[in-house]
Scaffold this motif. Sequence first.
Motif, PDB file in Angstrom:
ATOM      1  N   THR A   1      50.358 -61.809   5.732  1.00 18.10           N
ATOM      2  CA  THR A   1      49.692 -61.649   4.488  1.00 18.10           C
ATOM      3  C   THR A   1      49.656 -60.060   4.104  1.00 18.10           C
ATOM      4  OG1 THR A   1      48.121 -63.303   5.043  1.00 18.10           O
ATOM      5  CG2 THR A   1      47.414 -62.053   3.376  1.00 18.10           C
TER       6      THR A   1
ATOM      7  N   ARG B   1      48.943 -57.005   1.077  1.00 21.96           N
ATOM      8  CA  ARG B   1      48.160 -56.597  -0.162  1.00 21.96           C
ATOM      9  C   ARG B   1      48.949 -55.614  -0.988  1.00 21.96           C
ATOM     10  NH1 ARG B   1      41.770 -55.547   0.359  1.00 21.96           N
ATOM     11  NH2 ARG B   1      41.996 -57.729   0.046  1.00 21.96           N
TER      12      ARG B   1
ATOM     13  N   ASP C   1      46.648 -55.977   7.100  1.00 24.99           N
ATOM     14  CA  ASP C   1      45.482 -55.541   7.874  1.00 24.99           C
ATOM     15  C   ASP C   1      46.129 -55.213   9.231  1.00 24.99           C
ATOM     16  OD1 ASP C   1      45.838 -57.857   9.494  1.00 24.99           O
ATOM     17  OD2 ASP C   1      44.566 -59.068   8.082  1.00 24.99           O
TER      18      ASP C   1
ATOM     19  N   ASN D   1      39.059 -52.232   1.670  1.00 20.30           N
ATOM     20  CA  ASN D   1      40.454 -51.918   2.315  1.00 20.30           C
ATOM     21  C   ASN D   1      40.466 -51.319   3.705  1.00 20.30           C
ATOM     22  OD1 ASN D   1      42.250 -52.837  -0.090  1.00 20.30           O
ATOM     23  ND2 ASN D   1      41.460 -51.266  -0.980  1.00 20.30           N
TER      24      ASN D   1
ATOM     25  N   ASP E   1      47.005 -60.233  -3.252  1.00 18.26           N
ATOM     26  CA  ASP E   1      47.057 -60.687  -1.762  1.00 18.26           C
ATOM     27  C   ASP E   1      47.875 -62.190  -1.684  1.00 18.26           C
ATOM     28  OD1 ASP E   1      45.426 -58.628  -0.684  1.00 18.26           O
ATOM     29  OD2 ASP E   1      43.823 -60.064  -0.386  1.00 18.26           O
TER      30      ASP E   1
END
Lengths: 805, 89
Positions: free
Chosen positions: B15, B17, B78, A21, B27
């Motif tokens: 995207t 998570r 991200d 992560n 995801d």
Amino acid sequence: MIEQLKIQDPDTDQVWRLLDNAGFIDITEQLFESVRAISTNQVVKSQYFDLLDGTRAIEVSNPKLDTGLINLLEEEVAFDTGLPQSPQSVAAIHSKLLGLFMSWLNNSSLPVTVLSCRYVQTLLTNFERLAADSSISFANKCSLVNERLPLKTRGKADADASQGKESTQAYVERIMVHKVLKSFIVGLCKFIGTCLYISTNVLYEEEDLTTRNMNFDFFLNVDASIVIKELQSSINWLGKNIEDKAVSSVLTHQLNIIIFLNQIDSVFYLPIHLFKQQRDISSQIVFLKEASKSIEIVSSYQNPTEVPSASFSKFVQLDLDNKNIPFELYQIPEKESWAKLSSMFETIHAFVLKSSQFSNFNELMNYLVIDIGHDIQNIGVIARGVFQLYLIRDDKSIYGDPNVSLNTFTVNAIDNVVGQSNTLLNLNELVLGSLKEETKIQIEERLNQLLIDLESGMYHNLTVYGNNPCRQQQLRSRGLLIWDNLQVSWESFEVEMHQLFNIGNDLVGGEIALPISSFVYYSKLQMMIDLALGGIDLDIYKNFELYLIYWYSSYLIQLLIEHVQGRVSQVLIGKAHQIEKVIPKKIKKVKAGPKKEQLKASNQYNHEVILPEIDRTQNYHSLYLIPSLIALNDLLEASRIFMIVLSSFNLIDYLQGPKNSLTKFENLYNLRLKPWSSIGVPSLPTFKQYQNSLDVKYLSQKLNYTPLLRIIEEKLQSSKVAHQQLLKDIEENDTIKGQFANTTDSMTKWYNDLIKVSIGHSVEVKKLAKLIESTELSEITPEKYSLEVSQGYHKYFPKIIVEEK
Amino acid sequence: MSAAKIETEKYIGATLRIKLKDSRVLDGVLTVIDPFGNILLSNGYEYSLDRINPEKLHKREIGLVSVPKESMESISVDKKTHGNIFKAK
């Protein structure tokens, strides 16, 4: 930010910790804050996404919809597929897998049947993982060792074996799994791959077969011979190493069944020569018969051992890629699965053998219509798929006969209706000689295109028979347009050729014969009738529509009878006249020389081959085709008139439709007949004509019913007698029986069922006559009597019974 | 059209998570979101502990999934995606 995440319970965070992560940033708060601005009843969505597709989304965290939440027993999760198993135990797994395989073919899916077996899942997963590695042999790629199990819990048997500590029993039990069971699964999966291939080509997803394969390709690219070799090797090993002869025999037969399954595609390489004397092919398809014997032996084996506990479970659903909701495992009763498996082999054997026995075109067509087309609901899905691929090959040859292409088949079909010697199909220098070169080319180009179109129509017809009954109807409906267009184009071509160049067949009086158009019209009418009557046993029609369908079908059949007795017959007579009278006269006028000799030779061929064929076609029409159409029409008419009588008592209303109908019956009429509405000729009868056919005003007194009931009885009687005669002719008449040699049983059943309909209807008519005689007409009302419509003796004729309430 | 709504649209196509309360992680591409925070993810993948060997991670494709807000513990993206979403601020 990721650092800000609350970690409350270390156990529930284990997944999170195992993931990489790094670099992920928490946006929980910002995202949920932003949605507060979305208006109620609105959503924010990707412009590429259709909300309708959202209905197939699977809801996470809902136990009914989320496969990730499937509850399993510990032993189901930890089941070790690498452990040794006794021969009895492996025999039990084999039988269970065969049962699950047949369950899959019975409208289920692989994840809840064959793939619910951990052995199958492990083997396919290992193969997929290692498929690309050329350094590993095929057999080793198909390992039953589950590498995901922690080392300490697996491989003890393997370790013992490698250290030479293994007992004989341990050796046998280890090989039972890692050789025998493995080869069985590989073979079964290979055949599942074949089924998936068949499905992709000729079956309908979900409707015929559910092909959800969990991303396994089921050895699609592995040659069947490799698989069969592994199975043979296992059989050899069993013979040498299993002392218990009973279980050894069962295991051998189980493996043989898998071999036989994988040999099914060998039928595509059989040398079939349609309509010709040929070598008996029975010996080449003997495996299809042996399969049934093996199934009988395996099914009668009373196995004292059950499958290993936890070897079949829902594990695959929660473990592999899965875009579906959880489903319960599915298995049809064992007895049923053996019967279906046996039937699959027998059906394939029957149609392959018959393909080598047809002696003429009629025989083949009668077989396709009756044995296959009308009986399709009794043919298993894979046999059905194999049949379709077997009938029409990739190269469009019929039954793989290199001499029977779609083109020759089409010509055969034409000859069979309107006789051989169709000028436009035999254009040569003798016919085209006097035309300019440019004109010849134009004619040939146009003719070729029309022939290709005609072949497409024939191809379409051939695809109908092997499809499921609902698709048959859909294909027939589509076929109407194809054949209607063919009629328009062929008619104009034939007329043009006759008018401009005097090319084409003539009737006796010299008028244009139009043989090809006559064939097209014949085919179209057949398809229109099949479409109308084919919907009856599919329950497409409501009870109040049945009269309409009989009325319309009867109208179409009358047109077909008129066409065959009229135009088609005249075309045949015209051809015979040409051969017997016109051509000999022409030959006499030609000066002696090569041309005269050529014409003489052609004339001799006409007399020796064509004339007898024309004669045979005429006989077939007059002795079988016309009587069978008349007999069917009599039955339709009797049923229809019976319905008129019923409607006169308001027991059913064929002019109003359902009580709560939101529209006029005329609209329902047009809607029901829509598939036929675009046909140019014959045009659709008007609603007014339909109404007139139902005029019952004259039925106001008892005595008015007497002639009507008598007509019904007469029609039922004549239909019965005609069908009995047809049955007799099919079995005894030399001219007729040759056309049914391969269809006798099914044809007999077809006509016997129609005879039963006549008898059954007659009983009902007599009961109604008695009721009318004994009761005041005003007393026969819907309040006191009702109609019961139920399945009848024949697919076209449901039982219609008047019952006192 | 409010600024906040525009901001929600910026998340679409990202995207995500998602950490679920039952410990699994998803995801997938954010495709639809409603005013209550319920989410539709396309091309979804599920991460969980391997049931056979709980010391390992297990990943599988689960396709189009709807994720109720109450089942989510956290959502993250991200760095690059984060930059794209928030650069206009």
